[in-house]
Design a protein around this motif. Structure first.
Motif, short mmCIF file in Angstrom:
data_model
loop_
_atom_site.label_atom_id
_atom_site.label_comp_id
_atom_site.label_asym_id
_atom_site.label_seq_id
_atom_site.Cartn_x
_atom_site.Cartn_y
_atom_site.Cartn_z
N MET A 172 0.83 -1.21 0.00
CA MET A 172 0.00 0.00 0.00
C MET A 172 0.86 1.25 0.00
SD MET A 172 -2.92 -1.26 2.72
CE MET A 172 -3.80 0.31 2.69
N LEU A 173 1.93 1.24 0.83
CA LEU A 173 2.82 2.39 0.86
C LEU A 173 3.54 2.58 -0.46
CD1 LEU A 173 4.45 2.09 4.41
CD2 LEU A 173 2.94 3.91 3.61
N ALA A 174 3.96 1.48 -1.07
CA ALA A 174 4.66 1.57 -2.35
C ALA A 174 3.78 2.26 -3.40
CB ALA A 174 5.06 0.18 -2.82
N ALA A 175 2.52 1.87 -3.43
CA ALA A 175 1.61 2.48 -4.40
C ALA A 175 1.34 3.94 -4.06
CB ALA A 175 0.29 1.69 -4.42
N ARG A 176 1.21 4.24 -2.77
CA ARG A 176 0.89 5.60 -2.35
C ARG A 176 2.07 6.55 -2.56
NH1 ARG A 176 -0.70 5.07 3.34
NH2 ARG A 176 -2.53 4.07 2.41
N LEU A 177 3.29 6.04 -2.31
CA LEU A 177 4.47 6.90 -2.39
C LEU A 177 5.17 6.83 -3.74
CD1 LEU A 177 6.00 6.03 1.12
CD2 LEU A 177 4.56 7.99 0.52
N GLY A 178 4.77 5.86 -4.57
CA GLY A 178 5.41 5.71 -5.87
C GLY A 178 6.84 5.21 -5.77
N PRO A 228 9.45 1.47 -4.94
CA PRO A 228 9.43 0.01 -4.95
C PRO A 228 8.99 -0.54 -3.60
CG PRO A 228 11.48 0.83 -5.92
CD PRO A 228 10.79 2.01 -5.30
N VAL A 229 8.46 -1.75 -3.61
CA VAL A 229 7.98 -2.37 -2.37
C VAL A 229 9.12 -2.52 -1.37
CG1 VAL A 229 7.00 -4.47 -1.38
CG2 VAL A 229 6.11 -3.58 -3.54
N GLU A 230 10.34 -2.85 -1.87
CA GLU A 230 11.48 -3.02 -0.98
C GLU A 230 11.78 -1.73 -0.23
OE1 GLU A 230 11.38 -3.82 -4.11
OE2 GLU A 230 11.56 -6.02 -4.12
N GLU A 231 11.70 -0.59 -0.93
CA GLU A 231 11.95 0.70 -0.27
C GLU A 231 10.84 1.03 0.71
OE1 GLU A 231 12.36 5.46 -1.33
OE2 GLU A 231 12.81 3.96 -2.89
N ALA A 232 9.60 0.68 0.36
CA ALA A 232 8.48 0.93 1.26
C ALA A 232 8.65 0.14 2.56
CB ALA A 232 7.17 0.55 0.58
N LEU A 233 9.15 -1.09 2.45
CA LEU A 233 9.39 -1.91 3.64
C LEU A 233 10.49 -1.29 4.50
CD1 LEU A 233 8.90 -4.40 5.36
CD2 LEU A 233 10.42 -5.69 3.83
N VAL A 234 11.53 -0.76 3.86
CA VAL A 234 12.61 -0.09 4.60
C VAL A 234 12.06 1.11 5.35
CG1 VAL A 234 14.73 1.25 4.37
CG2 VAL A 234 14.47 -0.88 3.09
N ARG A 235 11.20 1.88 4.71
CA ARG A 235 10.63 3.06 5.36
C ARG A 235 9.73 2.65 6.53
NH1 ARG A 235 9.05 7.60 0.78
NH2 ARG A 235 10.94 7.40 -0.50
N LEU A 236 8.99 1.58 6.34
CA LEU A 236 8.12 1.10 7.40
C LEU A 236 8.94 0.65 8.62
CD1 LEU A 236 5.24 0.43 8.28
CD2 LEU A 236 5.47 -1.79 7.14
N ARG A 237 10.02 -0.06 8.35
CA ARG A 237 10.90 -0.49 9.44
C ARG A 237 11.52 0.71 10.16
NH1 ARG A 237 13.79 -5.47 6.19
NH2 ARG A 237 12.66 -7.17 7.20
N SER A 238 11.96 1.69 9.39
CA SER A 238 12.59 2.87 9.97
C SER A 238 11.60 3.63 10.85
CB SER A 238 13.12 3.79 8.87
OG SER A 238 14.12 3.14 8.11
N ALA A 239 10.35 3.74 10.38
CA ALA A 239 9.34 4.44 11.16
C ALA A 239 9.06 3.73 12.47
CB ALA A 239 8.06 4.58 10.34
N ALA A 240 8.94 2.41 12.42
CA ALA A 240 8.67 1.64 13.64
C ALA A 240 9.82 1.80 14.64
CB ALA A 240 8.46 0.17 13.28
N PHE A 241 11.04 1.75 14.13
CA PHE A 241 12.21 1.86 15.01
C PHE A 241 12.29 3.25 15.64
CE2 PHE A 241 16.77 2.90 15.54
CZ PHE A 241 17.07 1.99 16.54
N SER A 242 12.11 4.28 14.82
CA SER A 242 12.25 5.65 15.32
C SER A 242 11.14 6.01 16.30
CB SER A 242 12.26 6.65 14.15
OG SER A 242 11.01 6.62 13.46
N GLN A 243 9.97 5.38 16.14
CA GLN A 243 8.85 5.66 17.03
C GLN A 243 8.78 4.70 18.22
OE1 GLN A 243 5.31 5.69 14.52
NE2 GLN A 243 6.40 6.83 12.94
N HIS A 244 9.76 3.76 18.28
CA HIS A 244 9.81 2.78 19.36
C HIS A 244 8.52 1.98 19.43
CE1 HIS A 244 13.46 4.77 20.68
NE2 HIS A 244 12.80 5.92 20.70
N ARG A 245 8.07 1.52 18.27
CA ARG A 245 6.82 0.78 18.19
C ARG A 245 7.05 -0.52 17.43
NH1 ARG A 245 2.29 3.17 15.59
NH2 ARG A 245 1.05 2.15 17.18
#
Length: 238
Positions: free
Chosen positions: A184-190, A192-209
């Motif tokens: 969903m993020l890949a489509a929304r942000l335009g 690749p899925v791999e980059e979207a997964l990296v961003r998702l992981r980074s957000a979870a880590f930075s937010q301690h969630r």
């Protein structure tokens, strides 16, 4: 017309019954405090099949979020990773962020054995101990035997029938939403899925969630981006 006996409705089998039983047995007959079983679709895409306790689940989640740790290396390099002291220089040099988070969780030792069939890895048996203690040679041999048995059990139980009922067990395949959210993020942000997964992981880590909690909010439409400051209704995770 004769009275026919009522049809008995047979309850579906619990998912991964044998895998769970073997994992629980392993904890009982060795010095480890918890164990988990993960299956891989690729070196960076995997899901937790079962965890004997919440700390085992959390340890796997940390590795999944960070993309580093003994579990990943056991799969990538196809050999066991036995670390009796996560505070040691070797562990900290190899996985600096993972090691610090593991120690904060209260786990002092981590062990991982690849699950293989025909020489090809498809998963990992991961364990932890609360004390910095090495596995005895007999315990190591026991873990290897259980890894082989659990590997066969997981493959036998990876059946479409289990996927249909896995939602009833919170310990089985929790991360499906992570991959859906990445798409969903890949489509929304335009991107690749791999980059979207990296961003998702980074957000979870930075937010301690937990990454699974962030992903679930995206799938449910409760958040439109990865910036916690722009999202209302974020709840604390367990």
């Amino acid at each position: 017309m004769p009275n026919l006996p009522a049809r008995r409705v047979q309850a579906p089998p619990q998912p991964f019954d044998v895998t769970k039983r073997l994992s629980d047995e392993l904890v009982q007959c060795t010095g480890v405090d918890g164990a988990g079983v993960a299956v891989f679709a690729s070196a960076s895409t995997r899901d937790l099949v079962y965890a004997t306790d919440t700390d085992s689940e959390e340890l796997d989640e940390i590795q999944f979020t960070l993309g580093e740790g003994p579990c990943l290396d056991a799969f990538r390099f196809q050999h066991s990773e036995l670390h009796d002291d996560m505070a040691s220089g070797e562990a900290r040099n190899r996985w600096p962020i993972f090691s610090s988070q593991v120690l904060a969780l209260g786990a002092a030792s981590v062990y991982a054995y690849p699950l293989t069939i025909g020489g090809e890895p498809f998963g990992v048996l991961e364990m932890y101990g609360r004390s910095p203690v090495s596995l005895a040679s007999t315990e190591d041999a026991t873990c290897r035997l259980y890894a082989e048995s659990i590997g066969h059990a997981v493959l036998a139980e990876l059946d479409p029938a289990y996927a249909l009922i896995s939602g009833t067990d919170l310990k089985v395949f929790r991360r499906g939403n992570v991959h859906v959210a990445s798409g969903m993020l890949a489509a929304r942000l335009g991107v690749p899925v791999e980059e979207a997964l990296v961003r998702l992981r980074s957000a979870a880590f930075s937010q301690h969630r937990r990454i699974t909690a962030v992903a679930l909010e995206i799938v449910r439409g409760e958040r439109l981006d990865l910036d916690s400051s722009r999202h209302t209704g974020i709840r604390g995770d367990t």
